[in-house]
Write an enzyme that holds these catalytic residues in place. Sequence first.
Site, mmCIF file in Angstrom:
data_model
loop_
_atom_site.group_PDB
_atom_site.id
_atom_site.type_symbol
_atom_site.label_atom_id
_atom_site.label_comp_id
_atom_site.label_asym_id
_atom_site.label_seq_id
_atom_site.Cartn_x
_atom_site.Cartn_y
_atom_site.Cartn_z
ATOM 1 N N HIS A 27 79.713 43.329 61.319
ATOM 2 C CA HIS A 27 81.138 43.048 61.487
ATOM 3 C C HIS A 27 81.383 41.565 61.225
ATOM 4 O O HIS A 27 81.287 40.741 62.151
ATOM 5 C CB HIS A 27 81.587 43.398 62.906
ATOM 6 C CG HIS A 27 81.385 44.834 63.269
ATOM 7 N ND1 HIS A 27 82.432 45.722 63.386
ATOM 8 C CD2 HIS A 27 80.258 45.546 63.536
ATOM 9 C CE1 HIS A 27 81.960 46.919 63.718
ATOM 10 N NE2 HIS A 27 80.642 46.831 63.818
ATOM 11 N N HIS A 67 80.901 43.934 68.896
ATOM 12 C CA HIS A 67 80.678 44.147 67.465
ATOM 13 C C HIS A 67 80.576 42.818 66.720
ATOM 14 O O HIS A 67 80.031 42.762 65.624
ATOM 15 C CB HIS A 67 81.807 45.003 66.872
ATOM 16 C CG HIS A 67 83.176 44.504 67.171
ATOM 17 N ND1 HIS A 67 83.851 44.841 68.322
ATOM 18 C CD2 HIS A 67 84.008 43.683 66.482
ATOM 19 C CE1 HIS A 67 85.037 44.259 68.331
ATOM 20 N NE2 HIS A 67 85.154 43.539 67.224
ATOM 21 N N GLY A 115 78.647 47.039 74.185
ATOM 22 C CA GLY A 115 78.871 47.905 73.043
ATOM 23 C C GLY A 115 80.187 48.612 73.215
ATOM 24 O O GLY A 115 81.172 48.325 72.530
ATOM 25 N N LEU A 117 83.704 49.226 74.127
ATOM 26 C CA LEU A 117 84.737 48.219 74.372
ATOM 27 C C LEU A 117 85.308 48.355 75.784
ATOM 28 O O LEU A 117 85.460 49.442 76.316
ATOM 29 C CB LEU A 117 85.845 48.343 73.332
ATOM 30 C CG LEU A 117 85.438 47.900 71.925
ATOM 31 C CD1 LEU A 117 86.515 48.243 70.908
ATOM 32 C CD2 LEU A 117 85.131 46.412 71.884
ATOM 33 N N GLY A 165 90.663 45.915 70.853
ATOM 34 C CA GLY A 165 90.048 47.160 71.301
ATOM 35 C C GLY A 165 89.686 47.135 72.767
ATOM 36 O O GLY A 165 89.854 48.130 73.479
ATOM 37 N N ASN A 194 93.967 39.500 66.736
ATOM 38 C CA ASN A 194 94.078 39.539 65.272
ATOM 39 C C ASN A 194 94.841 40.751 64.743
ATOM 40 O O ASN A 194 95.003 40.899 63.527
ATOM 41 C CB ASN A 194 92.693 39.450 64.619
ATOM 42 C CG ASN A 194 91.783 40.598 65.009
ATOM 43 O OD1 ASN A 194 92.192 41.758 65.070
ATOM 44 N ND2 ASN A 194 90.507 40.291 65.271
ATOM 45 N N HIS A 269 86.574 44.495 59.502
ATOM 46 C CA HIS A 269 86.087 44.777 60.855
ATOM 47 C C HIS A 269 84.674 45.330 60.856
ATOM 48 O O HIS A 269 83.811 44.845 61.577
ATOM 49 C CB HIS A 269 87.018 45.771 61.562
ATOM 50 C CG HIS A 269 86.540 46.162 62.929
ATOM 51 N ND1 HIS A 269 86.769 45.395 64.042
ATOM 52 C CD2 HIS A 269 85.805 47.229 63.353
ATOM 53 C CE1 HIS A 269 86.215 45.972 65.089
ATOM 54 N NE2 HIS A 269 85.628 47.082 64.705
ATOM 55 N N GLU A 418 87.503 54.154 89.198
ATOM 56 C CA GLU A 418 86.067 54.390 89.000
ATOM 57 C C GLU A 418 85.532 53.711 87.744
ATOM 58 O O GLU A 418 84.405 53.201 87.736
ATOM 59 C CB GLU A 418 85.758 55.891 88.931
ATOM 60 C CG GLU A 418 85.660 56.567 90.280
ATOM 61 C CD GLU A 418 86.988 57.131 90.753
ATOM 62 O OE1 GLU A 418 87.015 57.798 91.805
ATOM 63 O OE2 GLU A 418 88.001 56.897 90.054
ATOM 64 N N HIS A 480 86.868 69.739 92.060
ATOM 65 C CA HIS A 480 86.170 68.700 92.798
ATOM 66 C C HIS A 480 84.718 69.069 93.096
ATOM 67 O O HIS A 480 83.998 68.278 93.713
ATOM 68 C CB HIS A 480 86.904 68.416 94.115
ATOM 69 C CG HIS A 480 88.111 67.568 93.954
ATOM 70 N ND1 HIS A 480 89.148 67.899 93.104
ATOM 71 C CD2 HIS A 480 88.454 66.377 94.521
ATOM 72 C CE1 HIS A 480 90.079 66.956 93.177
ATOM 73 N NE2 HIS A 480 89.676 66.028 94.017
ATOM 74 N N ARG A 526 78.776 66.528 101.681
ATOM 75 C CA ARG A 526 79.912 66.514 102.607
ATOM 76 C C ARG A 526 79.560 67.333 103.847
ATOM 77 O O ARG A 526 79.914 66.962 104.962
ATOM 78 C CB ARG A 526 81.147 67.107 101.935
ATOM 79 C CG ARG A 526 82.348 67.237 102.879
ATOM 80 C CD ARG A 526 83.526 67.888 102.156
ATOM 81 N NE ARG A 526 84.725 67.935 102.983
ATOM 82 C CZ ARG A 526 85.060 68.937 103.779
ATOM 83 N NH1 ARG A 526 84.266 70.001 103.867
ATOM 84 N NH2 ARG A 526 86.174 68.891 104.478
#
Length: 672
Positions: A27, A67, A115, A117, A165, A194, A269, A418, A480, A526
Amino acid sequence: MNDLDQLCVNTLRFLSVDAVEQAKSGHPGLPLGAAPIAYVLWDRFLRHNPRDPAWFNRDRFILSAGHGSALLYSLLHVTGYDLPLQQLQRFRQWGSMTPGHPEHGDTPGVEATTGPLGQGFGMGVGMAMAERFLADYFNMSPERAGQRAGFDLVDHYTYAIVSDGDLMEGVASEAASLAGRLGLGKLIYLYDDNDISIEGHTDLTFTEDVGRRFEAYGWQVSSVEDGNDLAAIEKAIRAAQGETESPSLIIVRTHIGYGSPKQDMAEAHGEPLGPEAAQETKKKLGWPLEPAFHIPDEALAHLREAVQRGAQLEAGWQERLDAYRQHYPDRAAEFDQVVRGELPEHWDADVPAFAPDDGPMATREASGKVMNGLARRLPTFIGGSADLAPSTKTLLEDYDEFISGGSAGRNIRFGVREHAMGAIVNGMALHGGVIPYGATFLIFSDYMRPSLRLASMMRAHSIFVYTHDSIGLGEDGPTHQPVEHLMSLRAIPGLTLLRPADANETAAAWRVAIEHDGPVALALTRQKLPVLDSARHGIAEGLTKGAYVLADAEAGAPDVILIATGSEVHLVLAAREELAARGVPARVVSMPSWELFDEQPANYREHVLPPAIPKLAVEAGVPRGWHDYVGDKGDVIGLQRFGASAPGDVVMEQLGFSVDHVVERALALRRR
């Protein structure tokens, strides 16, 4: 931009371009556009020591836009890290120190594996949180609460270069929201704005006002209209350093592939410029066409000043540490210990032991008691849950919360985030000096998949606490109730999964988690479970080996071996009694960790699971993978479907997790 600055910026640009061209892969666009940002930061602000990349009080720098790794490798080489030019010439090749995306542990000076994003963005937040917590603990006087000690042992910034990104990914949004709420004033991100992504102009999908979004998160936001204006970039970073109550985002308008025929095009890119375009770019920016990997002596001499500067910075810090030792010897010894990642003597002395009369007890509840015992002896044990502390039992009692404008306490309220929690825990682990954990329901580990994977790649000492670990959680129903999750976590190389069967196995699991070199996930119930008698069973030692004989045939060799994990261990113990009543001797093996068991010598594994004896595995999850242990002629009671909404014991019974069903399958296996 003066001539020397221009020379240094172009050195970074064309080392990166040549690396990509040599590899015929990579890149080049980000290095061409963002080199001025990186140069200003590394030349005028970043406090680091290239000859001691692990210096604890260094500023942390993350290239979240991983990248653009060729730019980072160029920076590391020219500033004096142990990264020879030959490694840039072997960019993206087998066995090189310059992989396609930065990988922590492969390259000196790379702080994090970036790696996917947004992950680097989140890990940077974790590093800033670790810095603030440790500063609050060690920079304050141990003798006078609330007063500074006078020696700032922990005092650094966390910087990152982030991309369009990164800011599109949800993990960055979650992490940014929390960072703003916590007022992380020593977190400074430079946004390489950019307007280009792989598919084309970002207007295709990304039209929001990023600045206003981050202001709403509670960040200080500033803009630099020309990404080649070094003075403006410097001014913006200084202003960000002056803002101590909020993290800062500096939006720098850049041009991807700057100076090349592919400037402002998506083609810059993810593919090399190509020989002709690379030559044209060099001509346009006044760079020699030959040789490749050219580094002007004047530029290298200036950039290598980082070596002497870094040595002086670390020496000055070492003087402060020596003075601190004179004033606070006990606290200094503690600091040395946590920096080295060592545990204090008797660190597990307050971990409770449980008796059968203490039960029944859910392993999540036992875990909470163990964690609070650990907290009393491990002052840098820190973490929290994704808005589930009452359910995961992960609150550290009698300790402050990590809040904005106050104490950097040990209880972190991650909120329903999370994605960010996983990345933040990894960032804290990479920072060092702390033992971080994050908690949620096992079903929501799906949200944390990239973080779990990166933790495993980096061998980060991240601890993930997952409760409500099976269909046994009951009425919340199949949305769940985790079914495939245990097996999916086991599929991640380098992640150690522990699913304890009772309170005492849970205590042993936490000891493993604290001492383990790498990430650990605990799967906890639980529902309440009986407490096994540790006086009768070698629970602690057995768990460290991943699997052990919990109950054996009364006399002679067993006719069948019943293997189980977690709550199902008690089911097969009851089935063993029924089988004995029918004249069938059975062995019960508790197997809380496949990974630990696989590390044992062959003679131990064969002792626990003799090849010639039929084996039945029982686990409330998908059965895939169990035949590695039961063999082709063995059997598995598992789930090939999702769960159901009903009381947990009813769901377990209806889906085949009953004594009668285990006995039936064991007898059928014995008759084969």
